[in-house]
Design an enzyme around this catalytic site. Structure first.
Site, mmCIF file in Angstrom:
data_model
loop_
_atom_site.group_PDB
_atom_site.id
_atom_site.type_symbol
_atom_site.label_atom_id
_atom_site.label_comp_id
_atom_site.label_asym_id
_atom_site.label_seq_id
_atom_site.Cartn_x
_atom_site.Cartn_y
_atom_site.Cartn_z
ATOM 1 C CE LYS A 90 0.206 -4.312 -1.565
ATOM 2 N NZ LYS A 90 1.515 -4.642 -0.629
ATOM 3 N N GLY A 100 0.343 7.573 2.915
ATOM 4 C CA GLY A 100 -0.702 7.218 1.901
ATOM 5 C C GLY A 100 -1.738 7.510 1.529
ATOM 6 N NE ARG A 152 4.425 10.487 -0.728
ATOM 7 C CZ ARG A 152 4.282 9.288 0.354
ATOM 8 N NH1 ARG A 152 3.167 8.787 0.388
ATOM 9 N NH2 ARG A 152 5.217 8.858 1.406
ATOM 10 C CB VAL A 170 -0.568 -0.651 -5.355
ATOM 11 C CG1 VAL A 170 -0.710 -2.284 -6.246
ATOM 12 C CG2 VAL A 170 -0.251 -0.438 -3.910
ATOM 13 C CG ASP A 181 -2.220 3.421 2.329
ATOM 14 O OD1 ASP A 181 -2.466 2.843 3.339
ATOM 15 O OD2 ASP A 181 -1.163 3.556 2.130
ATOM 16 C CG ASP A 189 0.472 -5.577 3.140
ATOM 17 O OD1 ASP A 189 -0.240 -6.598 2.284
ATOM 18 O OD2 ASP A 189 1.242 -5.307 3.623
ATOM 19 C CG ASP A 220 6.576 6.435 -0.630
ATOM 20 O OD1 ASP A 220 5.104 6.383 0.079
ATOM 21 O OD2 ASP A 220 7.380 6.576 -0.564
HETATM 22 P P1 5GP Z 1 -1.183 -2.958 7.298
HETATM 23 O O1 5GP Z 1 0.249 -4.635 6.720
HETATM 24 O O2 5GP Z 1 -0.674 -2.598 8.273
HETATM 25 O O3 5GP Z 1 -2.440 -3.063 7.146
HETATM 26 O O4 5GP Z 1 -0.444 -1.774 6.176
HETATM 27 C C1 5GP Z 1 0.478 -1.288 6.369
HETATM 28 C C2 5GP Z 1 1.250 -0.254 5.446
HETATM 29 O O5 5GP Z 1 2.412 -0.426 4.389
HETATM 30 C C3 5GP Z 1 0.178 0.785 4.328
HETATM 31 O O6 5GP Z 1 -0.687 1.254 5.333
HETATM 32 C C4 5GP Z 1 0.416 1.094 3.448
HETATM 33 O O7 5GP Z 1 1.402 2.138 3.687
HETATM 34 C C5 5GP Z 1 1.989 0.637 3.562
HETATM 35 N N1 5GP Z 1 1.329 -0.179 2.105
HETATM 36 C C6 5GP Z 1 1.325 -1.921 2.538
HETATM 37 N N2 5GP Z 1 1.354 -2.295 0.975
HETATM 38 C C7 5GP Z 1 1.727 -1.605 0.441
HETATM 39 C C8 5GP Z 1 1.997 -1.625 -1.518
HETATM 40 O O8 5GP Z 1 1.842 -1.615 -2.467
HETATM 41 N N3 5GP Z 1 2.396 0.163 -1.772
HETATM 42 C C9 5GP Z 1 2.556 0.888 -0.436
HETATM 43 N N4 5GP Z 1 3.333 2.743 -1.026
HETATM 44 N N5 5GP Z 1 2.418 1.205 0.572
HETATM 45 C C10 5GP Z 1 2.001 -0.220 0.823
HETATM 46 MG MG MG Z 2 5.238 4.631 2.013
#
Ligand code: 5GP
Ligand code: MG
Length: 179
Positions: A126, A38, A160, A148, A95, A98, A154
Site C-alpha cells: 500500500k 490473509g 475471501r 482491499v 498478503d 501496510d 476478507d
Molecule cells: P502491516 O500494517 O503490519 O504491514 O499489515 C497489517 C495486516 O493488516 C495485513 O497483513 C492484512 O492482514 C491487514 N490489512 C491491511 N490492509 C488491509 C486491507 O486493505 N484489506 C485487508 N483485507 N486486510 C488488510
Molecule cells: Mg482480516
C-alpha cells in the site's frame, strides 16, 4: 467494489515472484513461513510455483472480530518454528504490506530463533502507509491506500473466495461494519 488486480495479473505476479525466489535461494536451505490468514491463497499459489526444495511453516495473527484492517497479536510457537528456522534462510510470505508493523514484530523473533537471514515476499504494497523502517524484499504489486478484499483477504469474513483483488467502497465498508 472495484477490481484492482485481475486473475491473470495475479497469476503473472505470482510466477514472477516464484522465479525471483528460485534464483535467490537456489542451493540454499530455504524455509518458507506463511503469515496467515490473509495470505492463504497467495501462499498456496506461490508454493506450487517454487520448484527448489523448502521447508514450510505457518505463523498466524489473531483475527480481531471488530476491525479487520488491524491484525491482532502474532501467535508464534517457538517449539514448532525453531527446528525449521535455525541456520536457514527464512522467507516470510504475507498478503499486504501496510504499516510494516507485522514484519517489524516478526522478523526479530525469527532472528532470535537462529535464522541465517530473514527476507519477506508480499503480494500487495500500500502506497504511503509505511510507518516502520522495514521493506519487503520481494514485492508483487503496488496498490493505492484502499481497503482491499479477495484472493484470500476478507472484510469481516466475507470476500475471501473472490479470484481477484478488489477495493471496497467506503459505503460498502460502513454498511457491513458493526456500529
Ligand atoms: P502491516 O500494517 O503490519 O504491514 O499489515 C497489517 C495486516 O493488516 C495485513 O497483513 C492484512 O492482514 C491487514 N490489512 C491491511 N490492509 C488491509 C486491507 O486493505 N484489506 C485487508 N483485507 N486486510 C488488510
Ligand atoms: Mg482480516
Amino acid at each position: 467494489m472495484q477490481i484492482l488486480i485481475a486473475e491473470d495479473q495475479l497469476r503473472e505476479t505470482v510466477d514472477r515472484l516464484a522465479r525471483q525466489i528460485e534464483e535467490t535461494y537456489s542451493g540454499r536451505k530455504l524455509t518458507i513461513v506463511g503469515l496467515l490468514l490473509g495470505s492463504v491463497a497467495f501462499l498456496a499459489d506461490l508454493i506450487r510455483k517454487i520448484s527448489i526444495p523448502y521447508e514450510l511453516e505457518m505463523v498466524s495473527s489473531r483475527q480481531p472480530m471488530d476491525n479487520s484492517e488491524r491484525p491482532g497479536p502474532l501467535v508464534i510457537n517457538p517449539d514448532v518454528l525453531a527446528p525449521v528456522v535455525e541456520g536457514r534462510d527464512v522467507l516470510v510470505v504475507k498478503d499486504i504490506f501496510d504499516t510494516g508493523e507485522t514484519l517489524w514484530e516478526l522478523i526479530p523473533q525469527l532472528d532470535d530463533l537462529g535464522a541465517a537471514r530473514v527476507r519477506s515476499v508480499v503480494l500487495l504494497v500500500k502506497e504511503g502507509r509505511r510507518r516502520m523502517p522495514v521493506q519487503p524484499d520481494f514485492k508483487g504489486c503496488d496498490i493505492p491506500d484502499l481497503f482491499v478484499v479477495g484472493y484470500g483477504m476478507d472484510h469481516l469474513g466475507k470476500y475471501r473466495h473472490l479470484p481477484y483483488v478488489a477495493a471496497l467502497d467506503p459505503d460498502e465498508i460502513a454498511a457491513e461494519s458493526p456500529s
